[in-house]
Design a protein around this motif. Structure first.
Motif, PDB file in Angstrom:
ATOM      1  N   MET A 124     -14.153  -0.514  -4.967  1.00  0.00           N
ATOM      2  CA  MET A 124     -13.378  -1.688  -5.390  1.00  0.00           C
ATOM      3  C   MET A 124     -11.965  -1.291  -5.817  1.00  0.00           C
ATOM      4  O   MET A 124     -11.002  -1.999  -5.524  1.00  0.00           O
ATOM      5  N   GLU A 125     -11.845  -0.158  -6.499  1.00  0.00           N
ATOM      6  CA  GLU A 125     -10.521   0.296  -6.914  1.00  0.00           C
ATOM      7  C   GLU A 125      -9.656   0.637  -5.708  1.00  0.00           C
ATOM      8  O   GLU A 125      -8.454   0.315  -5.680  1.00  0.00           O
ATOM      9  N   ARG A 126     -10.273   1.295  -4.707  1.00  0.00           N
ATOM     10  CA  ARG A 126      -9.499   1.604  -3.496  1.00  0.00           C
ATOM     11  C   ARG A 126      -9.041   0.326  -2.805  1.00  0.00           C
ATOM     12  O   ARG A 126      -7.898   0.231  -2.344  1.00  0.00           O
ATOM     13  N   ASP A 127      -9.943  -0.678  -2.724  1.00  0.00           N
ATOM     14  CA  ASP A 127      -9.569  -1.951  -2.103  1.00  0.00           C
ATOM     15  C   ASP A 127      -8.478  -2.648  -2.897  1.00  0.00           C
ATOM     16  O   ASP A 127      -7.552  -3.237  -2.323  1.00  0.00           O
ATOM     17  N   TYR A 128      -8.582  -2.570  -4.228  1.00  0.00           N
ATOM     18  CA  TYR A 128      -7.577  -3.217  -5.079  1.00  0.00           C
ATOM     19  C   TYR A 128      -6.189  -2.642  -4.802  1.00  0.00           C
ATOM     20  O   TYR A 128      -5.217  -3.391  -4.641  1.00  0.00           O
ATOM     21  N   TRP A 129      -6.095  -1.310  -4.726  1.00  0.00           N
ATOM     22  CA  TRP A 129      -4.784  -0.711  -4.498  1.00  0.00           C
ATOM     23  C   TRP A 129      -4.278  -0.985  -3.090  1.00  0.00           C
ATOM     24  O   TRP A 129      -3.066  -1.125  -2.866  1.00  0.00           O
ATOM     25  N   ARG A 130      -5.182  -1.085  -2.129  1.00  0.00           N
ATOM     26  CA  ARG A 130      -4.741  -1.445  -0.776  1.00  0.00           C
ATOM     27  C   ARG A 130      -4.192  -2.868  -0.754  1.00  0.00           C
ATOM     28  O   ARG A 130      -3.184  -3.147  -0.085  1.00  0.00           O
ATOM     29  N   PHE A 131      -4.864  -3.780  -1.491  1.00  0.00           N
ATOM     30  CA  PHE A 131      -4.361  -5.152  -1.555  1.00  0.00           C
ATOM     31  C   PHE A 131      -3.013  -5.204  -2.261  1.00  0.00           C
ATOM     32  O   PHE A 131      -2.128  -5.975  -1.862  1.00  0.00           O
ATOM     33  N   ARG A 132      -2.860  -4.390  -3.308  1.00  0.00           N
ATOM     34  CA  ARG A 132      -1.585  -4.355  -4.001  1.00  0.00           C
ATOM     35  C   ARG A 132      -0.475  -3.861  -3.075  1.00  0.00           C
ATOM     36  O   ARG A 132       0.639  -4.402  -3.070  1.00  0.00           O
ATOM     37  N   GLN A 133      -0.759  -2.840  -2.278  1.00  0.00           N
ATOM     38  CA  GLN A 133       0.235  -2.327  -1.341  1.00  0.00           C
ATOM     39  C   GLN A 133       0.568  -3.369  -0.278  1.00  0.00           C
ATOM     40  O   GLN A 133       1.739  -3.537   0.097  1.00  0.00           O
ATOM     41  N   ALA A 134      -0.472  -4.069   0.215  1.00  0.00           N
ATOM     42  CA  ALA A 134      -0.225  -5.111   1.212  1.00  0.00           C
ATOM     43  C   ALA A 134       0.618  -6.234   0.616  1.00  0.00           C
ATOM     44  O   ALA A 134       1.531  -6.763   1.276  1.00  0.00           O
ATOM     45  N   GLU A 135       0.343  -6.608  -0.638  1.00  0.00           N
ATOM     46  CA  GLU A 135       1.131  -7.653  -1.288  1.00  0.00           C
ATOM     47  C   GLU A 135       2.580  -7.214  -1.468  1.00  0.00           C
ATOM     48  O   GLU A 135       3.512  -8.004  -1.284  1.00  0.00           O
ATOM     49  N   THR A 136       2.768  -5.935  -1.812  1.00  0.00           N
ATOM     50  CA  THR A 136       4.134  -5.429  -1.974  1.00  0.00           C
ATOM     51  C   THR A 136       4.902  -5.500  -0.657  1.00  0.00           C
ATOM     52  O   THR A 136       6.072  -5.919  -0.628  1.00  0.00           O
ATOM     53  N   ARG A 137       4.233  -5.112   0.441  1.00  0.00           N
ATOM     54  CA  ARG A 137       4.889  -5.195   1.752  1.00  0.00           C
ATOM     55  C   ARG A 137       5.219  -6.639   2.114  1.00  0.00           C
ATOM     56  O   ARG A 137       6.305  -6.939   2.632  1.00  0.00           O
ATOM     57  N   TYR A 138       4.255  -7.546   1.825  1.00  0.00           N
ATOM     58  CA  TYR A 138       4.497  -8.965   2.134  1.00  0.00           C
ATOM     59  C   TYR A 138       5.688  -9.490   1.340  1.00  0.00           C
ATOM     60  O   TYR A 138       6.563 -10.181   1.878  1.00  0.00           O
ATOM     61  N   ARG A 139       5.735  -9.154   0.050  1.00  0.00           N
ATOM     62  CA  ARG A 139       6.831  -9.630  -0.788  1.00  0.00           C
ATOM     63  C   ARG A 139       8.179  -9.125  -0.280  1.00  0.00           C
ATOM     64  O   ARG A 139       9.168  -9.864  -0.251  1.00  0.00           O
ATOM     65  N   HIS A 140       8.218  -7.878   0.121  1.00  0.00           N
ATOM     66  CA  HIS A 140       9.473  -7.308   0.617  1.00  0.00           C
ATOM     67  C   HIS A 140       9.911  -8.014   1.897  1.00  0.00           C
ATOM     68  O   HIS A 140      11.087  -8.389   2.039  1.00  0.00           O
ATOM     69  N   LEU A 141       8.973  -8.208   2.828  1.00  0.00           N
ATOM     70  CA  LEU A 141       9.324  -8.888   4.077  1.00  0.00           C
ATOM     71  C   LEU A 141       9.738 -10.328   3.823  1.00  0.00           C
ATOM     72  O   LEU A 141      10.693 -10.837   4.432  1.00  0.00           O
ATOM     73  N   PHE A 142       9.012 -11.005   2.926  1.00  0.00           N
ATOM     74  CA  PHE A 142       9.303 -12.412   2.629  1.00  0.00           C
ATOM     75  C   PHE A 142      10.699 -12.563   2.039  1.00  0.00           C
ATOM     76  O   PHE A 142      11.469 -13.453   2.419  1.00  0.00           O
ATOM     77  N   GLN A 143      11.040 -11.684   1.103  1.00  0.00           N
ATOM     78  CA  GLN A 143      12.335 -11.795   0.448  1.00  0.00           C
ATOM     79  C   GLN A 143      13.480 -11.317   1.335  1.00  0.00           C
ATOM     80  O   GLN A 143      14.599 -11.838   1.249  1.00  0.00           O
ATOM     81  N   ALA A 144      13.217 -10.301   2.178  1.00  0.00           N
ATOM     82  CA  ALA A 144      14.296  -9.725   2.979  1.00  0.00           C
ATOM     83  C   ALA A 144      14.504 -10.430   4.316  1.00  0.00           C
ATOM     84  O   ALA A 144      15.501 -10.180   4.995  1.00  0.00           O
ATOM     85  N   SER A 145      13.583 -11.305   4.711  1.00  0.00           N
ATOM     86  CA  SER A 145      13.690 -11.964   6.019  1.00  0.00           C
ATOM     87  C   SER A 145      14.936 -12.842   6.086  1.00  0.00           C
ATOM     88  O   SER A 145      15.282 -13.558   5.136  1.00  0.00           O
ATOM     89  N   SER A 146      15.603 -12.791   7.235  1.00  0.00           N
ATOM     90  CA  SER A 146      16.779 -13.634   7.443  1.00  0.00           C
ATOM     91  C   SER A 146      16.396 -15.044   7.876  1.00  0.00           C
ATOM     92  O   SER A 146      17.250 -15.941   7.921  1.00  0.00           O
ATOM     93  N   GLU A 147      15.131 -15.268   8.199  1.00  0.00           N
ATOM     94  CA  GLU A 147      14.642 -16.583   8.607  1.00  0.00           C
ATOM     95  C   GLU A 147      14.211 -17.362   7.369  1.00  0.00           C
ATOM     96  O   GLU A 147      13.537 -16.832   6.486  1.00  0.00           O
ATOM     97  N   ALA A 148      14.574 -18.620   7.297  1.00  0.00           N
ATOM     98  CA  ALA A 148      14.207 -19.471   6.166  1.00  0.00           C
ATOM     99  C   ALA A 148      12.726 -19.810   6.244  1.00  0.00           C
ATOM    100  O   ALA A 148      12.261 -20.384   7.235  1.00  0.00           O
ATOM    101  N   VAL A 149      11.975 -19.465   5.196  1.00  0.00           N
ATOM    102  CA  VAL A 149      10.519 -19.645   5.201  1.00  0.00           C
ATOM    103  C   VAL A 149      10.091 -20.298   3.897  1.00  0.00           C
ATOM    104  O   VAL A 149      10.528 -19.911   2.805  1.00  0.00           O
TER     105      VAL A 149
END
Length: 456
Positions: A124-149
């Motif tokens: 569960m801890e390994r899954d938690y950290w993987r989800f945290r990493q995936a969320e971090t990547r999503y947040r970065h892409l969402f904020q840095a995207s030049s397309e309005a979303v």
């Protein structure tokens, strides 16, 4: 009565020597306690448990206390028992005085459950950290995207999130507006227009709607609105993309069977690799690049697959040879090594195919390193990691660890090589770096398989 009150009961004389052993459960093997009678209780426990035995004997005349004691077994594992000692006759000179009964409860089932719980918590801890990493990547892409979303609740059409590009587009160069919490339809000049309402209904029903062109409120100009739906935590959400009319992306080409398969290969959660007949990589998906710790597929293309896959230099060759002969192979257990030194236990399934008339090999590589084992490791089974091996320190003397594991390692390697080569002893000898005659000698010594006279 003693048998009914405990799993194991020991009758002890005043000196702590076992006079009798009573087993209270039918499923306990009597051979485990066959040699206990006549021995001091402190001599049949592990080193760290001897002080607990002495304390139990001293406390026998007082209020009962429970202490965990480990008994060593021939298999190398310990047998944990929770004991409480009760003095049944006071010390004296007469026969039968000063005797004690130690009531014991078998803790093996409890220990197995505890180990399973620890493994589940670690997973569960390994899954938690993987989800945290995936969320971090999503947040970065969402904020840095030049397309309005925009992320919108499908039921209430309330805006949940808006990236900076959406705030800038809707603000039309003015002061930034807070969009989160507002209504999606309030952003448009004609929120009740039939095309927009039809697109919203289509997105909710069919997951995706055609691009709709409409005008933003307050003279914000015309925009192209693209809607698609998805689910998160049992809630239905809309992904809304906005673009100035004339700047929207080109319409997607019709989906074909080939494009669907290619999209699946690229985005599959399992690593997929295609090679030529010699094992040189022609194509690898993102999951394989992640396992191999590569930055792009150009780093893998043209390289031999055994640079990352396989424990030995000949293991992949044996796998390729088997696939050529049989056409496919399933659940081949091996190791995948990353560029940065990480290694992962994997299962490989492979099949032969053709591409433009040329033979190719397709490999599906699944990470099995984080699977929970169905049962705790059997007694005597070789530890797979240095961490598991160090668990024996303090319970088993070093010379016994070294002596027993040497034969276990040799036997396990031979059995694994035979299993991977479908009992082809010539290939197994090549994989192990042995001559065939040396392999036959070791097979006879470990009692593996049946050897004919001319082989032995």
């Amino acid at each position: 009565m003693v048998a009914a009150a405990s799993d194991v009961a020991l009758l002890l004389d005043p000196h702590g020597v076992i006079q009798d052993v009573v087993i209270g459960r039918d499923d306990l093997d009597a051979a485990l306690v066959a040699d206990w009678v006549g021995q001091p209780w402190a001599e049949i426990v592990t080193v760290e448990s001897r002080a607990k035995v002495e304390a139990l004997l001293k406390e026998a005349a007082g209020p009962p206390r429970w202490r965990r004691v480990n008994h060593p077994q021939a298999s190398g594992s310990d047998w944990p028992i929770l004991y409480s000692a009760v003095q049944i006759s006071p010390p004296g000179r007469g026969k039968g005085t000063g005797r004690t009964i130690a009531f014991g409860r078998d803790l093996r089932a409890t220990e197995a459950l505890q180990l399973r719980l620890i493994e589940a918590q670690q997973a569960m801890e390994r899954d938690y950290w993987r989800f945290r990493q995936a969320e971090t990547r999503y947040r970065h892409l969402f904020q840095a995207s030049s397309e309005a979303v925009l992320i919108v609740d499908a039921g209430s059409l309330r805006i949940l999130e808006a990236n900076p590009a959406a705030v800038a587009l809707i603000g039309n160069g003015g002061a930034p507006r807070r969009l989160a919490g507002g209504s999606l339809t309030a952003l448009f000049e004609s929120p009740n227009a039939k095309p927009l309402q039809a697109a919203l209904a289509a997105a909710k029903a069919a997951r995706r709607a055609d691009v709709v062109r409409t005008a933003l409120a307050d003279g914000g100009g015309r925009v192209a609105v693209s809607l698609s739906s998805f689910r998160q935590d049992d809630a239905s959400l809309l992904l809304v993309r906005l673009a100035r009319v004339g700047a929207e992306p080109a319409a997607a080409s019709p989906v074909t069977e080939t494009s669907m398969l290619l999209d699946f290969v690229r985005n599959a959660p399992d690593a997929l690799v295609f090679t030529d007949q010699d094992g040189r990589i022609q194509m690898a998906n993102a999951a394989f690049l992640a396992l191999a710790q590569l930055g792009s597929d150009e780093q893998a293309r043209g390289e031999p697959l055994d640079r990352w896959l396989g424990r030995t230099g000949v293991e992949l060759g044996v796998l390729i040879q088997t696939v050529r002969q049989r056409g496919s192979m399933r659940m081949f257990s091996t190791l995948l090594r990353g560029e940065d030194g990480a290694s992962t236990e994997v299962e490989v399934s492979a099949s032969a195919a053709t591409q433009d008339g040329k033979p190719v090999l397709a490999f599906a590589v699944r990470d099995v390193g984080r699977r929970l084992s169905a049962e705790p490791r059997a007694a005597g089974e070789l530890p797979r990691t240095a961490g598991e091996l160090t668990e024996l320190v303090g319970r088993v003397p070093l010379k016994d660890i070294v002596g027993e594991t040497t034969d276990l390692i040799e036997q396990l390697c031979i059995e694994t090589a035979l299993k991977m080569t479908s009992d082809n002893r010539a290939s197994a000898a090549q994989m192990l770096g042995l001559s065939r005659q040396s392999l036959y000698v070791k097979l006879r010594r470990h009692g593996i398989g049946d050897l004919s006279d001319d082989e032995g």
